[in-house]
Design a protein around this motif. Structure first.
Motif, short mmCIF file in Angstrom:
data_model
loop_
_atom_site.label_atom_id
_atom_site.label_comp_id
_atom_site.label_asym_id
_atom_site.label_seq_id
_atom_site.Cartn_x
_atom_site.Cartn_y
_atom_site.Cartn_z
N SER A 61 46.27 55.91 3.90
CA SER A 61 47.36 56.03 4.41
C SER A 61 48.22 57.48 3.60
CB SER A 61 48.23 54.98 4.48
OG SER A 61 47.74 54.07 5.21
N GLN A 105 51.27 53.11 12.32
CA GLN A 105 50.59 51.74 12.31
C GLN A 105 51.51 50.78 13.08
OE1 GLN A 105 49.73 51.01 8.38
NE2 GLN A 105 47.97 49.78 8.62
N ASP A 185 47.10 55.93 12.35
CA ASP A 185 47.00 55.06 11.26
C ASP A 185 46.68 53.56 11.81
OD1 ASP A 185 46.33 53.76 8.83
OD2 ASP A 185 48.25 54.89 8.16
MG LIG Z 1 46.83 52.25 5.17
#
Ligand SMILES: [Mg+2]
Ligand SMILES: Nc1ncnc2c1ncn2[C@@H]1O[C@H](COP(=O)(O)OP(=O)(O)O)[C@@H](O)[C@H]1O
Length: 337
Positions: A61, A105, A185
């Motif tokens: 990330s 995410q 992500d």
């Molecule tokens: Mg991550």
């Protein structure tokens, strides 16, 4: 260095080129630094699909945030089509923000609950002045069709959508920017398997048909194999193995990649040998090779030398004693392409 910012002026430059990128965070009231990224080298070319894999805490990330320009590298170089990211003027930064679309995410959390889907999709189009006002409704309809959502979804609010629909809206919002790269992500984590498969198919078709590059962060090697031509395996802030997905997963050279594969449950194999031990903290790296403390192959040299990422036959691995193809008898059964 040229000053023009047009893609057409530099067709052969990679979209992204990262050299020895570090990202250190101060910890212990600034007495120490934690290197979330510790010498990342990476190239992404136009239209390529790249999976970033590795256990939680390996720096995936952070790497994505640095590529998006949301955070600045503390060392090394991040070039976007030859231009240094941290030296871009505001116009170039705006362009970068449009060309590199990010799917969060938490797709639901990234969408304003007070806005309809139509408004959510119109927002980036207006922001980047991509269409005249009167063309926007038509463009919104086009985007919904592109991600396989019915027209009537335009009038709904995020709270009225299923998890899979919310992800599709997030993809449509990314496409609204007319990006060169989509960065996602873990964007299928937590979905039903069938919904997950539909979304992966959507992303794969988009990447193939529209030539948009894709950077997909996942800890699921099956997803990586399905979606991406290339894979980069991260461990403690560094890429330890990278190359074409089929050859890397077919015959990993780095024992960490092998360990991830062994730990990965496949339909035809029980969980055999999960990686032993836990990933150390990047603030307390073991001496020598960073994987040494968990590596079944570690020898004395591995405790003394930090191996660089070296190229061999179109792929790269950072290991003093890379696995030999014959020694790894595991085929990439997840490879379906
Ligand atoms: Mg991550
Ligand atoms: N803002 C921050 N401050 C301090 N440490 C951080 C920060 N962001 C990430 N880290 C640390 O950096 C390492 C890599 O994190 P991250 O990039 O989120 O990994 P991944 O996405 O692979 O799980 C972890 O050890 C994490 O705790």
């Amino acid at each position: 260095m040229t000053t023009t910012m047009h893609a057409s002026s530099a067709p052969d430059l990679p979209l992204f080129s990262l050299q020895d990128v570090e990202k250190a965070y101060p910890i212990d009231q600034g007495r120490r630094a934690l290197k979330a990224l510790d010498g990342v080298r990476l190239t992404l070319r136009a239209g390529e699909s790249l999976a970033l894999v590795g256990e939680s805490g390996s720096g995936k990330s952070t790497l994505v945030r640095v590529m998006l320009g949301l955070e600045t590298a503390t060392n090394g170089r991040v070039r976007v089509r030859g231009h240094e990211l941290d030296q871009m003027d505001s116009a170039a930064r705006r362009r970068h923000a449009r060309e590199v679309a990010y799917i969060y995410q938490d797709a639901r959390g990234s969408l304003d609950p007070r806005m309809t889907v139509a408004a959510l999709l119109a927002e980036p189009i207006r922001l980047h002045r991509l269409r005249d006002e009167r063309e926007i409704p038509g463009r919104v309809a086009e985007l919904l069709a592109q991600v396989g959502l019915p027209d009537e979804v335009a009038r709904r609010y995020p709270s009225e959508l299923s998890g899979g629909q919310v992800r599709r809206v997030a993809v449509a919002r990314a496409l609204a920017c007319e990006p060169q790269v989509i960065v996602a992500d873990e964007s299928v984590a937590g979905l039903d398997v069938s919904v997950q498969a539909q979304l992966l198919n959507l992303l794969r078709d988009l990447q193939r048909d529209s030539g948009i590059a894709l950077v997909f962060v996942t800890h699921d090697l099956g997803v990586a194999a399905y979606l991406c031509e290339r894979v980069a395996v991260m461990y403690l802030g560094r890429i330890v193995e990278s190359g074409p997905t089929a050859s890397i997963l077919g015959a990993p050279r780095h024992p960490y990649t092998q360990g991830l594969m062994d730990a990965f449950p496949r339909f035809d194999a029980p969980l055999s040998s999960p990686l032993r031990g836990e990933i150390p903290s990047p603030a307390d790296l073991p001496p020598g090779c960073r994987f040494q403390s968990r590596c079944p192959q570690a020898r004395a040299d591995c405790l003394a030398t930090d191996p660089p990422l070296t190229s061999h036959a179109g792929r790269e691995a950072a290991c003093l004693f890379p696995l030999q193809p014959a020694a790894s008898g595991i085929a990439a059964t997840a490879q379906t392409r």
